[in-house]
Design a protein around this motif. Structure first.
Motif, PDB file in Angstrom:
ATOM      1  N   GLY A  34       0.788  -1.228   0.000  1.00 37.36           N
ATOM      2  CA  GLY A  34       0.000   0.000   0.000  1.00 37.36           C
ATOM      3  C   GLY A  34       0.819   1.277   0.000  1.00 37.36           C
ATOM      4  O   GLY A  34       0.270   2.368   0.116  1.00 37.36           O
ATOM      5  N   GLN A  35       2.124   1.173  -0.173  1.00 39.86           N
ATOM      6  CA  GLN A  35       2.982   2.354  -0.168  1.00 39.86           C
ATOM      7  C   GLN A  35       2.890   3.146  -1.473  1.00 39.86           C
ATOM      8  O   GLN A  35       3.132   4.348  -1.486  1.00 39.86           O
ATOM      9  N   VAL A  36       2.576   2.451  -2.562  1.00 47.42           N
ATOM     10  CA  VAL A  36       2.551   3.057  -3.895  1.00 47.42           C
ATOM     11  C   VAL A  36       1.291   2.578  -4.619  1.00 47.42           C
ATOM     12  O   VAL A  36       0.909   1.409  -4.499  1.00 47.42           O
ATOM     13  N   SER A  37       0.676   3.458  -5.371  1.00 48.72           N
ATOM     14  CA  SER A  37      -0.522   3.110  -6.143  1.00 48.72           C
ATOM     15  C   SER A  37      -0.209   2.041  -7.183  1.00 48.72           C
ATOM     16  O   SER A  37       0.859   2.059  -7.812  1.00 48.72           O
ATOM     17  N   LYS A  38      -1.152   1.143  -7.388  1.00 50.72           N
ATOM     18  CA  LYS A  38      -0.977   0.101  -8.399  1.00 50.72           C
ATOM     19  C   LYS A  38      -0.859   0.676  -9.801  1.00 50.72           C
ATOM     20  O   LYS A  38      -0.344   0.021 -10.708  1.00 50.72           O
ATOM     21  N   ASP A  39      -1.310   1.922  -9.987  1.00 55.18           N
ATOM     22  CA  ASP A  39      -1.179   2.564 -11.295  1.00 55.18           C
ATOM     23  C   ASP A  39       0.281   2.696 -11.705  1.00 55.18           C
ATOM     24  O   ASP A  39       0.614   2.596 -12.881  1.00 55.18           O
ATOM     25  N   TYR A  40       1.172   2.928 -10.743  1.00 55.01           N
ATOM     26  CA  TYR A  40       2.600   3.016 -11.052  1.00 55.01           C
ATOM     27  C   TYR A  40       3.149   1.664 -11.493  1.00 55.01           C
ATOM     28  O   TYR A  40       3.972   1.586 -12.398  1.00 55.01           O
ATOM     29  N   HIS A  41       2.694   0.618 -10.853  1.00 51.09           N
ATOM     30  CA  HIS A  41       3.135  -0.728 -11.235  1.00 51.09           C
ATOM     31  C   HIS A  41       2.640  -1.067 -12.637  1.00 51.09           C
ATOM     32  O   HIS A  41       3.383  -1.606 -13.453  1.00 51.09           O
ATOM     33  N   ARG A  42       1.400  -0.726 -12.917  1.00 48.73           N
ATOM     34  CA  ARG A  42       0.849  -0.963 -14.262  1.00 48.73           C
ATOM     35  C   ARG A  42       1.635  -0.197 -15.324  1.00 48.73           C
ATOM     36  O   ARG A  42       1.927  -0.721 -16.397  1.00 48.73           O
ATOM     37  N   ALA A  43       1.973   1.049 -15.021  1.00 50.05           N
ATOM     38  CA  ALA A  43       2.743   1.865 -15.968  1.00 50.05           C
ATOM     39  C   ALA A  43       4.131   1.265 -16.190  1.00 50.05           C
ATOM     40  O   ALA A  43       4.628   1.233 -17.321  1.00 50.05           O
ATOM     41  N   LEU A  44       4.737   0.774 -15.144  1.00 51.91           N
ATOM     42  CA  LEU A  44       6.060   0.145 -15.241  1.00 51.91           C
ATOM     43  C   LEU A  44       5.993  -1.108 -16.103  1.00 51.91           C
ATOM     44  O   LEU A  44       6.840  -1.314 -16.987  1.00 51.91           O
ATOM     45  N   ILE A  45       4.992  -1.932 -15.893  1.00 54.52           N
ATOM     46  CA  ILE A  45       4.816  -3.153 -16.684  1.00 54.52           C
ATOM     47  C   ILE A  45       4.546  -2.806 -18.149  1.00 54.52           C
ATOM     48  O   ILE A  45       5.130  -3.417 -19.060  1.00 54.52           O
ATOM     49  N   LYS A  46       3.692  -1.817 -18.386  1.00 52.35           N
ATOM     50  CA  LYS A  46       3.379  -1.410 -19.759  1.00 52.35           C
ATOM     51  C   LYS A  46       4.617  -0.888 -20.466  1.00 52.35           C
ATOM     52  O   LYS A  46       4.870  -1.211 -21.634  1.00 52.35           O
ATOM     53  N   ALA A  47       5.412  -0.089 -19.780  1.00 50.31           N
ATOM     54  CA  ALA A  47       6.637   0.449 -20.381  1.00 50.31           C
ATOM     55  C   ALA A  47       7.602  -0.675 -20.746  1.00 50.31           C
ATOM     56  O   ALA A  47       8.213  -0.657 -21.821  1.00 50.31           O
ATOM     57  N   GLU A  48       7.722  -1.664 -19.886  1.00 51.72           N
ATOM     58  CA  GLU A  48       8.605  -2.801 -20.174  1.00 51.72           C
ATOM     59  C   GLU A  48       8.088  -3.604 -21.370  1.00 51.72           C
ATOM     60  O   GLU A  48       8.851  -3.996 -22.246  1.00 51.72           O
ATOM     61  N   ARG A  49       6.793  -3.819 -21.415  1.00 52.24           N
ATOM     62  CA  ARG A  49       6.192  -4.561 -22.529  1.00 52.24           C
ATOM     63  C   ARG A  49       6.421  -3.814 -23.844  1.00 52.24           C
ATOM     64  O   ARG A  49       6.790  -4.418 -24.866  1.00 52.24           O
ATOM     65  N   GLU A  50       6.235  -2.513 -23.832  1.00 53.42           N
ATOM     66  CA  GLU A  50       6.437  -1.731 -25.055  1.00 53.42           C
ATOM     67  C   GLU A  50       7.915  -1.654 -25.444  1.00 53.42           C
ATOM     68  O   GLU A  50       8.250  -1.634 -26.619  1.00 53.42           O
ATOM     69  N   ARG A  51       8.792  -1.624 -24.454  1.00 53.82           N
ATOM     70  CA  ARG A  51      10.224  -1.648 -24.742  1.00 53.82           C
ATOM     71  C   ARG A  51      10.600  -2.945 -25.437  1.00 53.82           C
ATOM     72  O   ARG A  51      11.304  -2.950 -26.454  1.00 53.82           O
ATOM     73  N   LEU A  52      10.121  -4.052 -24.908  1.00 51.65           N
ATOM     74  CA  LEU A  52      10.412  -5.355 -25.516  1.00 51.65           C
ATOM     75  C   LEU A  52       9.850  -5.437 -26.927  1.00 51.65           C
ATOM     76  O   LEU A  52      10.504  -5.941 -27.838  1.00 51.65           O
ATOM     77  N   SER A  53       8.643  -4.942 -27.100  1.00 49.98           N
ATOM     78  CA  SER A  53       8.018  -4.930 -28.425  1.00 49.98           C
ATOM     79  C   SER A  53       8.840  -4.108 -29.404  1.00 49.98           C
ATOM     80  O   SER A  53       9.110  -4.533 -30.532  1.00 49.98           O
ATOM     81  N   GLY A  54       9.243  -2.931 -28.979  1.00 41.68           N
ATOM     82  CA  GLY A  54      10.027  -2.060 -29.844  1.00 41.68           C
ATOM     83  C   GLY A  54      11.387  -2.635 -30.189  1.00 41.68           C
ATOM     84  O   GLY A  54      11.886  -2.465 -31.301  1.00 41.68           O
ATOM     85  N   ASP A  55      11.979  -3.348 -29.241  1.00 42.42           N
ATOM     86  CA  ASP A  55      13.303  -3.932 -29.465  1.00 42.42           C
ATOM     87  C   ASP A  55      13.265  -5.181 -30.325  1.00 42.42           C
ATOM     88  O   ASP A  55      14.189  -5.420 -31.104  1.00 42.42           O
ATOM     89  N   TYR A  56      12.232  -6.000 -30.178  1.00 43.22           N
ATOM     90  CA  TYR A  56      12.255  -7.338 -30.772  1.00 43.22           C
ATOM     91  C   TYR A  56      11.166  -7.635 -31.787  1.00 43.22           C
ATOM     92  O   TYR A  56      11.198  -8.681 -32.430  1.00 43.22           O
ATOM     93  N   ASP A  57      10.177  -6.765 -31.936  1.00 41.13           N
ATOM     94  CA  ASP A  57       9.105  -7.005 -32.896  1.00 41.13           C
ATOM     95  C   ASP A  57       9.191  -5.958 -34.010  1.00 41.13           C
ATOM     96  O   ASP A  57       8.846  -4.797 -33.795  1.00 41.13           O
TER      97      ASP A  57
END
Length: 87
Positions: A34-57
Motif C-alpha cells: 500500500g505504499q505506492v498506487s498500483k497505477d505506477y506498477h501498471r505503468a512500469l509493466i506497460k513500459a517494459e512490454r512496449e520496450r520489448l516490443s520495440g526492441d524485438y518485434d
C-alpha cells in the motif's frame, strides 16, 4: 522508470538482476504493502512490454499519442520515485 524502480528497491536493501525480478519485487514491496498506487506498477509493466516490443518485434509501431502517454506516465513515475528516495 526501470532504474527508478530499481533505486527504490535498493533503498530497501533489495537487488535484482533481471527486469522481471525488478517488476515483480516492485509490486510486492511497494504496491501490495500500500505504499505506492498500483497505477505506477501498471505503468512500469506497460513500459517494459512496449520496450520489448520495440526492441524485438519489427512490426511494432508507436504513434505520437502513445509516445506522449508513455512520457507522461514516466514523468509521474519519476516524480513519485524522487519523493520516496530523496524525502
Amino acid at each position: 522508470m526501470f532504474y527508478a524502480a530499481q533505486a527504490m528497491l535498493l533503498g530497501e536493501g533489495l537487488s535484482f538482476s533481471s527486469h522481471s525480478g525488478v517488476l515483480a519485487a516492485f509490486g510486492q514491496q511497494f504496491v501490495r504493502s500500500g505504499q505506492v498506487s498500483k497505477d505506477y506498477h501498471r505503468a512500469l509493466i506497460k513500459a517494459e512490454r512496449e520496450r520489448l516490443s520495440g526492441d524485438y518485434d519489427p512490426d511494432t509501431a508507436l504513434n505520437e499519442a502513445d509516445a506522449q502517454e508513455q512520457i507522461q506516465q514516466a514523468e509521474a513515475f519519476l516524480d513519485m520515485a524522487r519523493s520516496r528516495i530523496f524525502d
